[in-house]
Design a protein around this motif. Structure first.
Motif, PDB file in Angstrom:
ATOM      1  N   THR A  34      30.573  41.488  38.538  1.00  0.00           N
ATOM      2  CA  THR A  34      30.745  41.766  39.986  1.00  0.00           C
ATOM      3  C   THR A  34      31.316  40.635  40.738  1.00  0.00           C
ATOM      4  OG1 THR A  34      29.099  42.565  41.922  1.00  0.00           O
ATOM      5  CG2 THR A  34      28.519  40.697  40.450  1.00  0.00           C
ATOM      6  N   GLN A  35      31.319  40.486  42.146  1.00  0.00           N
ATOM      7  CA  GLN A  35      31.892  39.315  43.020  1.00  0.00           C
ATOM      8  C   GLN A  35      30.827  39.306  44.221  1.00  0.00           C
ATOM      9  OE1 GLN A  35      36.052  40.552  44.276  1.00  0.00           O
ATOM     10  NE2 GLN A  35      36.284  41.913  42.412  1.00  0.00           N
ATOM     11  N   LEU A  36      30.895  37.971  44.487  1.00  0.00           N
ATOM     12  CA  LEU A  36      30.178  37.450  45.818  1.00  0.00           C
ATOM     13  C   LEU A  36      31.088  37.148  46.942  1.00  0.00           C
ATOM     14  CD1 LEU A  36      27.767  35.058  43.701  1.00  0.00           C
ATOM     15  CD2 LEU A  36      27.403  37.573  44.107  1.00  0.00           C
ATOM     16  N   GLY A  81      45.802  40.256  50.345  1.00  0.00           N
ATOM     17  CA  GLY A  81      44.986  41.467  50.198  1.00  0.00           C
ATOM     18  C   GLY A  81      43.586  41.278  49.789  1.00  0.00           C
ATOM     19  N   ARG A  82      43.012  40.104  49.793  1.00  0.00           N
ATOM     20  CA  ARG A  82      41.678  39.785  49.357  1.00  0.00           C
ATOM     21  C   ARG A  82      40.990  38.692  50.466  1.00  0.00           C
ATOM     22  NH1 ARG A  82      39.162  41.004  44.989  1.00  0.00           N
ATOM     23  NH2 ARG A  82      37.559  41.074  46.443  1.00  0.00           N
ATOM     24  N   THR A  83      39.736  38.879  50.466  1.00  0.00           N
ATOM     25  CA  THR A  83      38.863  38.044  51.286  1.00  0.00           C
ATOM     26  C   THR A  83      38.408  36.867  50.249  1.00  0.00           C
ATOM     27  OG1 THR A  83      37.106  37.868  52.920  1.00  0.00           O
ATOM     28  CG2 THR A  83      36.710  39.156  51.077  1.00  0.00           C
ATOM     29  N   ARG A  84      37.771  36.031  50.857  1.00  0.00           N
ATOM     30  CA  ARG A  84      37.323  34.767  49.787  1.00  0.00           C
ATOM     31  C   ARG A  84      36.339  35.570  48.974  1.00  0.00           C
ATOM     32  NH1 ARG A  84      39.487  30.083  52.131  1.00  0.00           N
ATOM     33  NH2 ARG A  84      39.714  30.346  54.457  1.00  0.00           N
ATOM     34  N   HIS A  85      36.202  34.877  47.829  1.00  0.00           N
ATOM     35  CA  HIS A  85      35.145  35.809  47.053  1.00  0.00           C
ATOM     36  C   HIS A  85      35.171  35.113  45.498  1.00  0.00           C
ATOM     37  CE1 HIS A  85      39.050  37.528  45.502  1.00  0.00           C
ATOM     38  NE2 HIS A  85      38.579  37.475  44.303  1.00  0.00           N
ATOM     39  N   LEU A  86      33.797  35.094  45.005  1.00  0.00           N
ATOM     40  CA  LEU A  86      33.713  34.471  43.586  1.00  0.00           C
ATOM     41  C   LEU A  86      33.591  35.799  42.720  1.00  0.00           C
ATOM     42  CD1 LEU A  86      31.174  31.903  44.581  1.00  0.00           C
ATOM     43  CD2 LEU A  86      33.336  31.368  44.116  1.00  0.00           C
ATOM     44  N   HIS A  87      34.233  35.542  41.391  1.00  0.00           N
ATOM     45  CA  HIS A  87      33.809  36.732  40.326  1.00  0.00           C
ATOM     46  C   HIS A  87      32.817  36.032  39.520  1.00  0.00           C
ATOM     47  CE1 HIS A  87      37.521  38.818  40.926  1.00  0.00           C
ATOM     48  NE2 HIS A  87      38.174  37.846  41.273  1.00  0.00           N
ATOM     49  N   VAL A  88      31.897  36.997  38.830  1.00  0.00           N
ATOM     50  CA  VAL A  88      30.696  36.744  38.101  1.00  0.00           C
ATOM     51  C   VAL A  88      30.428  37.725  36.984  1.00  0.00           C
ATOM     52  CG1 VAL A  88      29.067  37.454  39.532  1.00  0.00           C
ATOM     53  CG2 VAL A  88      28.405  35.738  37.750  1.00  0.00           C
ATOM     54  N   LYS A  89      30.262  37.429  35.702  1.00  0.00           N
ATOM     55  CA  LYS A  89      29.823  38.378  34.747  1.00  0.00           C
ATOM     56  C   LYS A  89      28.135  37.945  34.483  1.00  0.00           C
ATOM     57  CE  LYS A  89      34.005  39.911  32.567  1.00  0.00           C
ATOM     58  NZ  LYS A  89      33.942  41.264  32.511  1.00  0.00           N
ATOM     59  N   ALA A  90      27.272  38.660  34.654  1.00  0.00           N
ATOM     60  CA  ALA A  90      26.042  38.519  34.272  1.00  0.00           C
ATOM     61  C   ALA A  90      25.464  39.310  33.020  1.00  0.00           C
ATOM     62  CB  ALA A  90      25.199  38.670  35.275  1.00  0.00           C
TER      63      ALA A  90
END
Length: 291
Positions: free
Chosen positions: A186-188, A167-176
């Motif tokens: 958000t996600q990158l 269900g997901r593509t490649r991504h990084l999670h981040v809190k800023a």
């Protein structure tokens, strides 16, 4: 509606673009120029011209002209859902790769800016991601870590290209989070991934600029937080509140295991650090655990 953020290297969607569509249009924003100048050691404030001009002028020792304002259509970085795999209290580190980590090396670097194009120091960035097999470590802290932007608002992360899972593509999670400000979650994303067009959460404005680097990849991304001015010591929280009671204090060096109270609640320090305004225990779970 505020147009999406763009820089000179990262493809951005046209106004008619829909999630999942990637454009080849490339523009130059003033934040890109500022990033080039900061990297070259040029004096602030803001710059005008081209990227080459900004770098060449800095190298030749010439002062760069200032612009009266920074309004190039850049809006705050889009937020995204946290997802089910976030864990608080991640380690303080910029390198998520350990001896047992496998996968394609990836470095991600960039800057964090406010709405007025001011680079923000002391911003908490908490990253987490799947391993190359698409699994999240829920027992420990593999491929999890937090860091703070430096005095120039810069950050750098060493990790691997995240794996795929259903269900997901490649991504990084981040809190800023800038000191004393709300948290952006958000996600990158990586450009050119086939699943970008089928992932319902994919947002083209959150694409990193990625290029090959030997056997690995290098990515860049600049965050824009919904912060006006430069937060720091002395700035009030929003909304303003009376000073809380307790033993926690700004400017104090805390060691892991230290206990403090804040607004009647006890907290235990989980990462050694020197406190500052905006890093009160409720604001930074990576540093304090509520007892």
């Amino acid at each position: 509606m505020t147009p999406p953020r763009r820089d000179d290297l990262t493809p951005g969607p046209t106004p008619a673009a829909r999630p999942g569509a990637e454009s080849t249009e490339r523009t130059i924003s003033r934040k890109t120029l500022l990033r080039a100048a900061v990297a070259a050691g040029a004096a602030l404030p803001l710059l005008s011209g081209t990227v080459a001009l900004a770098r060449d002028s800095a190298v030749q020792g010439r002062s760069l002209p200032a612009t009266p304002a920074c309004d190039d259509g850049d809006g705050p970085t889009h937020d995204q859902i946290e997802g089910p795999y976030f864990k608080p209290n991640s380690p303080l580190r910029t390198n998520l790769v350990t001896a047992g980590t496998t996968g394609t090396p990836l470095t991600v670097s960039g800057y964090v800016f406010g709405r007025t194009c001011v680079p923000l120091a002391g911003v908490l960035l908490d990253f987490w991601q799947a391993d190359d097999a698409g699994n999240y470590d829920m027992a420990g802290y593999s491929l999890r870590g937090h860091q703070f932007t430096d005095a120039k608002g810069a950050f750098s992360l060493t990790t691997i290209v995240p794996g795929l899972y259903p269900g997901r593509t490649r991504h990084l999670h981040v809190k800023a989070q800038a000191p004393g400000q709300p948290v952006l979650t958000t996600q990158l994303y990586l450009p050119g991934e086939p699943r970008n067009t089928t992932d319902s959460l994919f947002d083209a404005t959150l694409l990193m600029n990625v290029r090959g680097a030997g056997s690995g990849k290098e990515g860049t991304f600049d965050f824009v937080l919904n912060v006006v001015g430069t937060p720091g010591p002395g700035d009030p929280t929003d909304p303003p509140t009376d000073p809380p009671s307790g033993t926690w204090a700004a400017g104090h060096s805390y060691a892991a295991g230290d206990r403090v109270t804040y607004s009647g609640v006890a907290y235990r320090c989980v990462q050694a650090h020197t406190s500052m305004t905006g890093w009160e225990p409720p604001n930074v779970p990576a540093l304090w655990r509520r007892e």
